[in-house]
Each structure stands twice: as C-alpha cells, then as structure tokens.
Design an enzyme around this catalytic site. Structure first.
Site, PDB file in Angstrom:
ATOM      1  N   SER A 147      36.620  37.512  46.753  1.00 53.53           N
ATOM      2  CA  SER A 147      35.983  38.209  45.591  1.00 53.53           C
ATOM      3  C   SER A 147      36.728  39.394  45.415  1.00 53.53           C
ATOM      4  O   SER A 147      37.693  39.348  44.927  1.00 53.53           O
ATOM      5  CB  SER A 147      34.384  38.347  46.148  1.00 53.53           C
ATOM      6  OG  SER A 147      33.726  38.929  44.845  1.00 53.53           O
ATOM      7  N   HIS A 165      36.281  54.002  43.447  1.00 52.79           N
ATOM      8  CA  HIS A 165      36.446  55.147  42.390  1.00 52.79           C
ATOM      9  C   HIS A 165      36.383  56.540  43.228  1.00 52.79           C
ATOM     10  O   HIS A 165      35.579  56.552  44.040  1.00 52.79           O
ATOM     11  CB  HIS A 165      35.334  55.190  41.326  1.00 52.79           C
ATOM     12  CG  HIS A 165      35.673  56.469  40.344  1.00 52.79           C
ATOM     13  ND1 HIS A 165      36.823  56.113  39.279  1.00 52.79           N
ATOM     14  CD2 HIS A 165      35.236  57.632  40.107  1.00 52.79           C
ATOM     15  CE1 HIS A 165      36.872  57.382  38.824  1.00 52.79           C
ATOM     16  NE2 HIS A 165      36.140  58.275  38.890  1.00 52.79           N
ATOM     17  N   CYS A 177      32.874  36.454  49.932  1.00 51.83           N
ATOM     18  CA  CYS A 177      32.326  35.136  49.746  1.00 51.83           C
ATOM     19  C   CYS A 177      32.730  34.343  51.119  1.00 51.83           C
ATOM     20  O   CYS A 177      33.789  34.506  51.444  1.00 51.83           O
ATOM     21  CB  CYS A 177      32.448  34.307  48.518  1.00 51.83           C
ATOM     22  SG  CYS A 177      32.148  35.136  47.068  1.00 51.83           S
TER      23      CYS A 177
END
Length: 125
Positions: A64, A69, A84
C-alpha cells in the site's frame, strides 16, 4: 469473525527536529527506511519541499503506502501508514520515524480497512 484487508495507522508525531523535518532528502530517506524496517517492498517515491518550510511525500509500497506532511516550524509530522496483508507491521514504520525524527512523542490510531465477514472474500496479498 470479520477480517480486514489492511491496517491503517494515523500517527501524530510531535517535538521533532526542525532540521530533519525541513530537509526533503532526509525525510525521503527516513520514510523509505521506515518502509523497509517494517518489511515492505518499496515501489515508487515522490517528495516535495515547500517554501518557506515543510515537506510532503508518499512512499508507494507493494503492500500500500506511507505518506507524510511536515510542519517543521512547530516540530510536527502527520504520518499515515497503510499496509495490506500480514507481512508488514505499520507500527514498526511509525516507531522508526518517531525515533529518527528525534520526536518528543507520538500518538496514533489504527483502523482496520476493508472489513470482510467471510475470509474467502478477502484477497490474499
């Protein structure tokens, strides 16, 4: 019994080093290393440096992604790690980043993604 396709950890990392969070190359390297530390297979990497400060980026993994940020001016990083399958532990990546951002502390929440009632409906990744 319900099963999930993946685990998504949303991490709030506080008290981080300004110099680390404001350096695109350092943040990118630490995010890639966090993915590897968690046992993931890195596929693509995209990071951007903002002016006057801050970095955003994504590490796409076979399992995944990891995204970030940063707000260096307040020593804060918002990180999400979505994995996953059972081979990658998203908490390993979050703990690695907390240590290497020289953070004061982390708070995090884990969500199960893709809840399926019948395990036969789940795709083995």
């Amino acid at each position: 019994m319900a099963n999930s396709l993946g685990r998504h950890v949303l991490a709030e990392i506080y008290g981080c080093s300004f110099d680390i969070l404001n350096d695109r190359e350092k943040v990118e390297a630490l995010m890639v290393n966090a993915a590897l530390e968690a046992g993931a297979e890195v596929r693509e990497v995209v990071f951007h440096k903002f002016s006057p400060q801050g970095v955003s980026g994504v590490v796409v993994i076979s399992e995944s992604h990891l995204a970030i940020h940063t707000w260096p001016e307040i020593g804060y990083a918002a990180v999400d790690v979505f994995t996953c399958g059972d081979s990658v532990n998203p908490w390993d990546a979050c703990n690695y980043l907390t240590d290497h951002f020289e953070a004061g502390h982390m708070t995090a929440t884990e969500m199960k993604r893709g809840i399926v009632e019948d395990p036969k409906e789940a795709v083995n990744i």
